[in-house]
Write a protein that holds these residues in place. Structure first.
Motif, short mmCIF file in Angstrom:
data_model
loop_
_atom_site.label_atom_id
_atom_site.label_comp_id
_atom_site.label_asym_id
_atom_site.label_seq_id
_atom_site.Cartn_x
_atom_site.Cartn_y
_atom_site.Cartn_z
N ARG A 43 1.04 -1.14 0.11
CA ARG A 43 -0.22 0.15 0.02
C ARG A 43 0.88 1.30 0.08
N PRO A 91 0.70 5.59 0.76
CA PRO A 91 -0.05 6.91 1.28
C PRO A 91 0.67 8.04 0.15
N MET A 112 9.85 6.80 -5.22
CA MET A 112 8.51 7.01 -5.56
C MET A 112 8.07 8.59 -5.45
#
Ligand SMILES: [Cu+2]
Length: 765
Positions: free
Chosen positions: A510, A512, A570
């Motif tokens: 996952r 955020p 990222m």
């Protein structure tokens, strides 16, 4: 109009609040003349006319400090001597003047997370703002044009993990119900230096998984009936299934494991401003007394909704109402997503009313679900749009049945006695729309509903940006569209556009995601009433759309807020086209972009009874220098040095050139012409990672000799016990076993076809 107002604000106001730990000279306050200032929150932000904004000034002294969370002294970074940093309070309409004094010997920065402010004040070093150099002071000045719960943190390297975070509370200019309120800033702590933690992730070491019980060894898989799934996982060349990367020693709430909120009165309704300021931990929040009523998300008020479990992604904020029990002391527990620990806040007095225990994760079950989704690593990208029903178990974080049992227990608890008084108290709260008492359930994003419609002006020019979230777990490289920040282009948008980001998470983790300087509509089930957010979670294989009006200027950061993912690539720069650029743009953000492509070294050194083995590596995103040396105590040695470059996106394939030397003088077959035991050759070849994580090496040396070698390292037999093997077409082979006793050390044994059997220790760096 607004612009004029902000420029005038300091002069209209005769109030000036000053917060400082030290004596300071009076300062001349100059409001920067920024370009016209717009906000996408227009409809939600009250006009400041009714409130005479004041200048609110803070002095923040950033300094090295020593902390002790685990019984060991560790270096950390504090602001004004505290971790978390002090809470900064403002009222909408104020002007913030914040002096950041860097008292460290390295540079720092502060980013104001979720605040809408001029580009230059955003605090991302080498992108929008100059770093605050060692010993220097930088003054941030910006108008406060919103209200709610926010936070601030360093945006320099891994300083945030070291303690550089604090909360921001902005009171509304409109009258609000008078409620007792508390800030609840959650964070994670590792006794390791964060730089070492990141290096360890790059290295792919097993210790964090061992500590978390997340290794998923063959022994455990067989015992639990998941042998086939384990084989399937390794066949797909996937690393063990995990939710989190780093192993943390402590999870903190306002810098402590346990916090008592003592002045909250029995039966009182209180407002909690919950902030997830951790570097890489999602938290599950559960309250022992009853449910939690969400009234704001990411600083913006939402239609109140009751939940019995609230998951808060990294860098999100939620404001919730809870009721202090009439009798007893209720626990609000924040459990880390990997269920390795929690921190607790207590409200009320008397016997403790504990929050439910969340069961441990069932990694094998999650592995099976992932395996079903990810039939083949190569097909991941083609799975677009598929609804992942199989993922339910994972969202539940493990064993869903036992979770449900806990839920029931909790519901049962709600019914005990004080639910009536809850309701009565709730009704007292006029001014805040408490709505109907809905049945509380587990939080999900579809529950978030804006109070007013958030649809964007239909006259805006549409622009769609599609991005895939990509990653390479084997080498811990995170990216968008398989490109890290260091080798990506900017995402170009234009002022006046309605920008839609369509994000597809193709990774098994996952993320955020956070966009600086903007609120966006988070497209969910609420249609026109989609909530406004600045940070959102995206689950594995999920596709999420956000949209916003491009009403800013210059460049803004867009990145995963897992600190280690951001630092591994990222991130992207979202850039307004056709607008004058800043000083860092002129050098193409070189310094910022360099971060994710740093060199990381590591090695394993085995010292055994028959000889020593050294395997060393220095690598960045695409290149590696690998060294292998073997020496027997009777004077024989072999070394292989390879400089390699990864070729394909998944980095299964690498090309290399190298040098190979050996002199095994005491071996029986040794002679001057025997190249097996006596050689000095240049070689070239390829590495290709085969299913089952077997590394194949195909090489030819300058004499024309060809060799194929197969190798598997670190095959997990049990939670601490690993198996290595290697064999090649020269009929050489090695097998080894090691028992990992600590992060840097294993007890090990091996048998080598040349150097024979031995036992000793292996050091891991
Ligand atoms: Cu991420």
């Amino acid at each position: 109009m607004k612009k004029i107002l902000f420029i005038l604000l300091p002069f209209l106001s005769n109030a000036q609040v000053k917060h400082s730990m030290q004596m300071d000279m009076p300062k001349n306050i100059i409001i920067q003349k920024t370009t016209p200032y717009n906000t996408p929150l227009k409809s939600l932000v009250s006009t400041v006319n009714s409130y005479k904004g004041k200048k609110v000034e803070y002095d923040l002294y950033v300094n090295d400090t020593i902390v002790n969370y685990t019984g060991k002294n560790r270096k950390a970074i504090a602001i004004n001597g505290s971790i978390p940093a002090p809470t900064l309070e403002f009222t909408e309409g104020d002007t913030a003047i914040i002096h950041v004094h860097n008292r460290m010997h390295m540079e720092t920065s502060i980013h104001w997370h979720g605040l809408l402010l001029p580009n230059k004040e955003d605090g991302v070093p080498y992108l929008t703002t100059s770093p605050v150099e060692a010993g220097e002071t930088y003054t941030f000045t910006f108008p406060i044009i919103q209200s709610g719960t926010y936070w601030y943190h360093s945006h320099t390297m891994l300083q945030e993990q070291n303690g550089l975070y604090g909360s921001i509370v902005i009171h509304s200019a409109k009258p609000e119900p008078k409620l007792k309120e508390y800030v609840m800033l959650l964070s994670d702590w590792t006794d390791e230096k964060p730089e070492q933690a990141l290096r360890y992730l790059k290295r792919g070491g097993e210790w964090y998984a061992i500590k978390k019980g997340a290794l998923q060894s063959y022994g455990e898989a067989i015992a639990a009936g998941y042998f086939k799934d384990k084989v399937k996982q390794e066949w797909q060349r996937m690393t063990p299934m995990d939710v989190s990367d780093v192993y943390y020693n402590k999870f903190l709430m306002n810098g402590k494991e346990k916090s008592e909120f003592k002045d909250a009165k029995p039966g009182e309704i209180i407002r909690l401003r919950i902030i997830n300021g951790s570097a890489s931990t999602y938290f599950n929040l559960q309250y022992g007394n009853s449910y939690m009523r969400i009234i704001a998300a990411d600083g913006v008020n939402v239609s109140p909704v009751s939940v019995n479990k609230l998951e808060i992604a990294i860098a999100e904020t939620y404001d919730v109402l809870i009721t202090v029990p009439e009798n007893g002391k209720a626990e609000l527990r924040a459990t880390s997503w990997d269920i390795t620990g929690y921190s607790s806040g207590y409200f009320g007095t008397g016997a403790v009313i504990s929050a439910p225990e969340i069961p441990k994760l069932n990694y094998f079950k999650m592995m099976r679900e992932m395996g079903d989704m990810n039939m083949n690593g190569m097909n991941m990208n083609s799975m677009k749009g598929m609804k992942m029903n199989g993922m339910k178990g994972m969202e539940m974080k493990g064993d869903s049945n036992s979770n449900k049992m806990d839920m029931n227990k909790m519901d049962g608890m709600n019914m005990k006695g004080d639910s009536n008084s809850n309701k009565m108290n709730m009704n007292k709260m006029d001014g805040m729309d408490m709505g109907q008492m809905d049945m509380p359930s587990e939080f999900n994003y579809d529950m978030l509903r804006s109070i007013t419609p958030t649809t964007l002006d239909s006259n805006l020019i549409p622009r769609e940006v599609k991005l895939k979230l990509t990653g390479n777990m084997l080498r811990y490289i995170w990216s968008f569209d398989d490109k890290t920040l260091s080798n990506s282009d900017k995402i170009l948008i234009r002022k006046g556009e309605k920008v839609r980001f369509v994000l597809q998470n193709t990774t098994m983790m996952r993320h955020p995601m956070h966009l600086h300087g903007h609120y966006f509509r988070f497209i969910n089930a609420q249609g026109e009433y989609a909530p406004l957010k600045h940070t959102f979670d995206i689950k594995p294989m999920e596709t999420i759309t956000i949209e916003f009006e491009a009403n800013e200027e210059k460049d803004w950061f867009f990145h995963c807020h897992i600190l280690y993912h951001m630092m591994s690539g990222m991130a992207r720069i979202v850039s307004y086209e056709g607008i004058e650029q800043n000083q860092f743009a002129k050098t193409n953000y070189k310094k910022l972009k360099k971060e994710d492509n740093a060199l990381y070294p590591w090695y394993d050194l085995s010292v055994h009874s028959q000889g020593a083995w050294l395997s060393g590596n220095v690598s960045n995103n695409k290149n590696a220098l690998e060294f292998e040396g073997r020496v027997s105590w009777d004077g024989n040695f072999e070394t292989e040095t390879h400089l390699l470059r990864y070729i394909d996106k998944r980095q299964f394939l690498a090309f290399y050139i190298g040098y190979d030397t050996r002199a095994n003088k005491t071996l029986p077959l040794y002679n001057e012409s025997n190249t097996k035991d006596n050689r000095n050759v240049f070689d070239a070849g390829v590495y290709y990672l085969l299913p089952m994580l077997v590394r194949s090496e195909w090489r030819i040396d300058h004499t024309g000799k060809v060799r194929l070698q197969l190798e598997r390292r670190d095959l997990p037999l049990s939670n601490n016990f690993f198996f290595d093997w290697r064999v090649n077409t020269d009929k050489e082979y090695t097998v080894g076993f090691r028992y990992m006793v600590a992060k840097p050390i294993s007890i090990s044994t091996n048998y080598d076809s040349d150097y024979k059997w031995g036992v000793g220790l292996t050091w891991h760096y």
